[in-house]
Design a protein around this motif. Sequence first.
Motif, PDB file in Angstrom:
ATOM      1  N   GLU A 282       0.824  -1.206   0.000  1.00 38.90           N
ATOM      2  CA  GLU A 282       0.000   0.000   0.000  1.00 38.90           C
ATOM      3  C   GLU A 282       0.859   1.257   0.000  1.00 38.90           C
ATOM      4  OE1 GLU A 282      -2.925  -0.066   3.138  1.00 38.90           O
ATOM      5  OE2 GLU A 282      -3.664  -2.031   2.520  1.00 38.90           O
ATOM      6  N   LYS A 283       1.922   1.259   0.799  1.00 42.63           N
ATOM      7  CA  LYS A 283       2.829   2.412   0.832  1.00 42.63           C
ATOM      8  C   LYS A 283       3.500   2.620  -0.522  1.00 42.63           C
ATOM      9  CE  LYS A 283       4.085   2.259   5.730  1.00 42.63           C
ATOM     10  NZ  LYS A 283       5.193   2.041   6.679  1.00 42.63           N
ATOM     11  N   ILE A 284       3.961   1.533  -1.124  1.00 45.21           N
ATOM     12  CA  ILE A 284       4.627   1.623  -2.425  1.00 45.21           C
ATOM     13  C   ILE A 284       3.651   2.119  -3.480  1.00 45.21           C
ATOM     14  CG2 ILE A 284       5.680   0.256  -4.273  1.00 45.21           C
ATOM     15  CD1 ILE A 284       6.871  -1.546  -2.045  1.00 45.21           C
ATOM     16  N   THR A 285       2.439   1.571  -3.473  1.00 46.84           N
ATOM     17  CA  THR A 285       1.424   1.966  -4.449  1.00 46.84           C
ATOM     18  C   THR A 285       1.062   3.437  -4.273  1.00 46.84           C
ATOM     19  OG1 THR A 285       0.555  -0.285  -4.437  1.00 46.84           O
ATOM     20  CG2 THR A 285      -0.859   1.418  -5.359  1.00 46.84           C
ATOM     21  N   LYS A 286       0.922   3.877  -3.036  1.00 42.62           N
ATOM     22  CA  LYS A 286       0.598   5.278  -2.760  1.00 42.62           C
ATOM     23  C   LYS A 286       1.725   6.191  -3.242  1.00 42.62           C
ATOM     24  CE  LYS A 286      -0.938   8.352   0.893  1.00 42.62           C
ATOM     25  NZ  LYS A 286      -1.267   8.509   2.305  1.00 42.62           N
TER      26      LYS A 286
ATOM     27  N   GLU B 132       1.593   9.081  -6.159  1.00 40.66           N
ATOM     28  CA  GLU B 132       2.012  10.463  -5.927  1.00 40.66           C
ATOM     29  C   GLU B 132       3.015  10.906  -6.992  1.00 40.66           C
ATOM     30  OE1 GLU B 132       3.603  10.634  -1.977  1.00 40.66           O
ATOM     31  OE2 GLU B 132       1.647  10.382  -1.025  1.00 40.66           O
ATOM     32  N   ILE B 133       3.963  10.044  -7.297  1.00 39.73           N
ATOM     33  CA  ILE B 133       4.958  10.370  -8.325  1.00 39.73           C
ATOM     34  C   ILE B 133       4.284  10.527  -9.685  1.00 39.73           C
ATOM     35  CG2 ILE B 133       6.952   9.455  -9.592  1.00 39.73           C
ATOM     36  CD1 ILE B 133       7.854   8.173  -6.910  1.00 39.73           C
TER      37      ILE B 133
ATOM     38  N   GLU C 144       2.187  13.924 -14.107  1.00 42.34           N
ATOM     39  CA  GLU C 144       1.031  14.344 -14.901  1.00 42.34           C
ATOM     40  C   GLU C 144       0.759  15.837 -14.731  1.00 42.34           C
ATOM     41  OE1 GLU C 144      -0.882  12.721 -17.139  1.00 42.34           O
ATOM     42  OE2 GLU C 144       0.434  10.981 -16.920  1.00 42.34           O
ATOM     43  N   LYS C 145       0.895  16.339 -13.510  1.00 42.91           N
ATOM     44  CA  LYS C 145       0.665  17.759 -13.249  1.00 42.91           C
ATOM     45  C   LYS C 145       1.689  18.605 -13.999  1.00 42.91           C
ATOM     46  CE  LYS C 145       0.359  21.139  -9.542  1.00 42.91           C
ATOM     47  NZ  LYS C 145       0.589  21.404  -8.128  1.00 42.91           N
TER      48      LYS C 145
END
Length: 152
Positions: free
Chosen positions: A85-89, A93-94, A99-100
């Motif tokens: 879950e931490k890795i996926t989160k 975020e990256i 994308e931003k």
Amino acid sequence: MEDMNKENYGKAFKEVYMILKSVGEEIQYKVPTKLLEFIEENMDKDYFFILDDTISLEEQSFMDETLGIISLIWRDYLCTNEEREKITKKDEEIQNKIEKERREKYDPDDLFSNKISNQQNQALQQKVSLIEVKESFFTKLIKKLKDIFHIN
């Protein structure tokens, strides 16, 4: 370029194969046999790679592709649910940050409006020169005659 990628991944699969063979059976059992077979079939068998037993895996230098494959294997098969879950989160975020940045750089809403305003600015900056049209002698003569005889 495609051949170079295939060559790099073949070498990376060889490195991954050697790493998985060195870590022990308890970890190997967590990795699906189909994946292990895929790695073994696609590795570069001519690539000579030996792990250095005197130093830890973290201190050894591996190809970037190898590190990517190992991280995917870690995320999908070896880590705990909490770590996953931490890795996926963190990955999300990256990805959102990338994308931003792309959206700001290549904003489709702003892309054409800037182009139009630039064209308008260029049109305003260009000076339109008016050319004075001089009537010829014959044109003046014909107009005068029409005026005298009241002809349209």
